[in-house]
Scaffold this motif. Structure first.
Motif, PDB file in Angstrom:
ATOM      1  N   ASN A 124      -9.146  10.984  -1.608  1.00  0.00           N
ATOM      2  CA  ASN A 124      -9.207   9.660  -1.840  1.00  0.00           C
ATOM      3  C   ASN A 124      -9.061   8.626  -0.934  1.00  0.00           C
ATOM      4  N   GLY A 125      -8.465   7.534  -1.047  1.00  0.00           N
ATOM      5  CA  GLY A 125      -8.323   6.431  -0.107  1.00  0.00           C
ATOM      6  C   GLY A 125      -8.868   5.236  -0.808  1.00  0.00           C
ATOM      7  N   PHE A 126      -9.081   4.109   0.080  1.00  0.00           N
ATOM      8  CA  PHE A 126      -9.941   2.979  -0.302  1.00  0.00           C
ATOM      9  C   PHE A 126     -11.239   3.150   0.140  1.00  0.00           C
ATOM     10  N   TYR A 127     -12.142   2.557  -0.843  1.00  0.00           N
ATOM     11  CA  TYR A 127     -13.476   2.446  -0.404  1.00  0.00           C
ATOM     12  C   TYR A 127     -14.011   1.480   0.438  1.00  0.00           C
ATOM     13  N   VAL A 162       0.753  -1.138  -0.049  1.00  0.00           N
ATOM     14  CA  VAL A 162       0.058  -0.056  -0.014  1.00  0.00           C
ATOM     15  C   VAL A 162       0.915   1.249   0.031  1.00  0.00           C
ATOM     16  N   PHE A 163       0.665   2.219  -1.072  1.00  0.00           N
ATOM     17  CA  PHE A 163       1.509   3.431  -0.917  1.00  0.00           C
ATOM     18  C   PHE A 163       0.607   4.632  -1.126  1.00  0.00           C
ATOM     19  N   SER A 164       1.000   5.632  -0.933  1.00  0.00           N
ATOM     20  CA  SER A 164       0.474   7.078  -1.279  1.00  0.00           C
ATOM     21  C   SER A 164       1.293   7.984  -2.118  1.00  0.00           C
ATOM     22  N   GLU A 217      -2.859  16.681  -5.243  1.00  0.00           N
ATOM     23  CA  GLU A 217      -3.672  15.853  -4.924  1.00  0.00           C
ATOM     24  C   GLU A 217      -3.415  14.441  -4.390  1.00  0.00           C
ATOM     25  N   GLU A 218      -3.766  14.102  -3.172  1.00  0.00           N
ATOM     26  CA  GLU A 218      -3.207  12.781  -2.709  1.00  0.00           C
ATOM     27  C   GLU A 218      -3.947  11.693  -3.031  1.00  0.00           C
ATOM     28  N   SER A 219      -3.319  10.475  -3.390  1.00  0.00           N
ATOM     29  CA  SER A 219      -4.182   9.397  -3.724  1.00  0.00           C
ATOM     30  C   SER A 219      -3.354   8.149  -3.132  1.00  0.00           C
ATOM     31  N   TYR A 220      -4.190   6.899  -2.887  1.00  0.00           N
ATOM     32  CA  TYR A 220      -3.603   5.650  -2.464  1.00  0.00           C
ATOM     33  C   TYR A 220      -3.463   4.649  -3.450  1.00  0.00           C
TER      34      TYR A 220
END
Length: 442
Positions: free
Chosen positions: A369-372, A337-339, A345-348
């Motif tokens: 963002n992130g994981f749903y 897992v990385f960001s 904009e930040e995303s994972y």
């Protein structure tokens, strides 16, 4: 190839003398033979597996938390009071023992009850006295399995480790004298170490920022007293030597996996394993043309034009928003897992080791963002810490983001159980809601 050197600082007189003669040869060898550092830093990772970040970003879509092997979540809102109001946006929350949570912010480390979220106490205090700490930074690891959390002292001469059980400093780790005492060998470099990984008292790894562009070494290994044990050759050089001193925490990522230390430099796409002899390339974070060029590393001081204008420095602005930066890495047995940040904009991201597939998760109308959260159809999951012993991923969502979720998702909110719907009463200035995901896959 490049010479490698061994021994403690007290046994390095011949090395110091020899480095004067060998310096230019070493540097030439670095530039011509290692040459793992063209503008995009790709060749040092030739032939290793790629984590195709740029490609996945182009086709980003929602990635479920269950893809990480998570079967359930705990939600713990941290108490907000006069002692903890600064922790509304911590940079990390980690688990400790079976019943504690530790929240860390620039000037504070605080302990909470894991079950209730109640504030227990601060760990140490910010200040100048011998028992205080300075900056609390994610560029230094916490030995949570030993019940220890870490921070710099204000002089940046040492890192102090606090015992969570006693709240007292139990360890002091040199980060300045190891540089000063070996300046002939390590020069030119920073006056101290800002990115440090403490594996144990005998094996401490520090990143040497290549501040002027021609430093021959990239990493040092030493013990807690500052005795130098190993230096690792530089893999990159600036084509035009810098005349400015640019060094700051966060230029490197360190972590431990399968009892080995892993290392990634901010301006290199390669993830290395650090062994007793050398740096071994493991994975390439393939950023393609969005890879930040090493030649600009000293120019990318400000994340955007707005912050540059506020500071009003005596040098021109260089835009970095068109590059992808890897901000954090968590490695598990079967996945990464990385960001990342790209265009502010930040995303994972998620890399499945077995399938060799990379995914970047994007959530509708969510700039972070992130994981749903398909476990509870609730607030998104943004992991920042892995508790390996308990197989738990830990993250947090700020109070502001919790309220935004309720505002934008009234239909889903109406289906939540009572204990989760109660979080709609949180105040915007409150401390975050900690999420702990239980991993079932191995």
């Amino acid at each position: 190839m490049v010479a490698q050197y061994y021994g403690k600082a007290s046994s390095l007189p011949e090395l110091r003398e020899g480095i004067r003669v060998a310096y230019k040869a070493v540097l030439c060898c670095i530039i011509l033979s290692i040459v793992s550092c063209n503008a995009k830093n790709k060749s040092e990772a030739s032939g290793i597996e790629k984590i195709e970040v740029a490609k996945a970003l182009e086709s980003s879509q929602t990635v479920n938390a269950s893809a990480l092997g998570i079967e359930s979540f705990e939600y713990i809102p941290l108490e907000t009071n006069e002692n903890t109001f600064r922790l509304a946006k911590p940079y990390m929350v980690l688990t400790m023992d079976d019943d504690k949570l530790i929240a860390k912010w620039r000037l504070q480390m605080a302990m909470f009850n894991r079950e209730t979220g109640d504030y227990i106490s601060d760990i140490g205090k910010y200040g100048d006295d011998p028992y205080s700490h300075g900056l609390v930074a994610k560029s230094v690891n916490d030995r949570s399995d030993k019940g220890l959390v870490s921070a710099f002292v204000r002089s940046y001469k040492e890192i102090v480790e606090y015992s969570v059980s006693s709240g007292q400093i139990v360890n002091r780790i040199d980060i300045k004298d190891v540089i000063v005492d070996n300046d002939t060998l390590l020069s030119p470099t920073s006056l101290t170490l800002y990115d440090v990984f403490i594996q144990d008292n005998e094996n401490i790894f520090g990143f040497l920022p290549n501040v002027f562009g021609d430093s021959p070494f990239r990493l040092v290994k030493y013990d807690k007293s500052g005795n130098l044990k190993k230096v690792y050759p530089q893999g990159q050089a600036l084509e035009v030597k810098s005349n400015t001193f640019t060094s700051y925490p966060g230029e490197a990522i360190f972590y431990e996996f399968n009892e080995a230390v892993m290392f990634k430099e901010r301006y290199s796409d390669t993830l290395f394993m650090v062994n007793d002899e050398s740096l071994i390339p493991r994975y390439l974070f393939d950023l393609k043309e969005k890879s930040p060029p090493y030649q600009d590393k000293n120019n990318h001081v400000f994340p955007n034009k707005e912050s540059y204008l506020r500071a009003n420095p005596p040098f021109p602005y260089v835009d970095r928003t068109g590059y992808i930066f890897i901000e954090s890495i968590i490695e598990y047995a079967s996945f990464f897992v990385f960001s990342i940040t790209y265009k502010e904009e930040e995303s994972y991201g998620f890399f499945d080791k077995t399938a060799g597939k990379t995914h970047i998760s994007k959530l509708p109308n969510d700039p972070i963002n992130g994981f749903y959260n398909d476990i509870d159809d609730f607030i998104p999951f943004r992991p920042t810490y892995l508790d390996r012993a308990k197989n738990e991923l830990v993250g947090f969502v700020t109070a502001e983001d919790v309220l935004i979720w309720f505002e934008k998702n009234p239909e889903l909110a109406g289906k939540l159980p009572k204990e989760l719907s109660a979080l709609s009463q949180i105040k915007p200035e409150d401390n975050p809601v900690v999420m702990i995901g239980k991993i079932t896959i191995k």
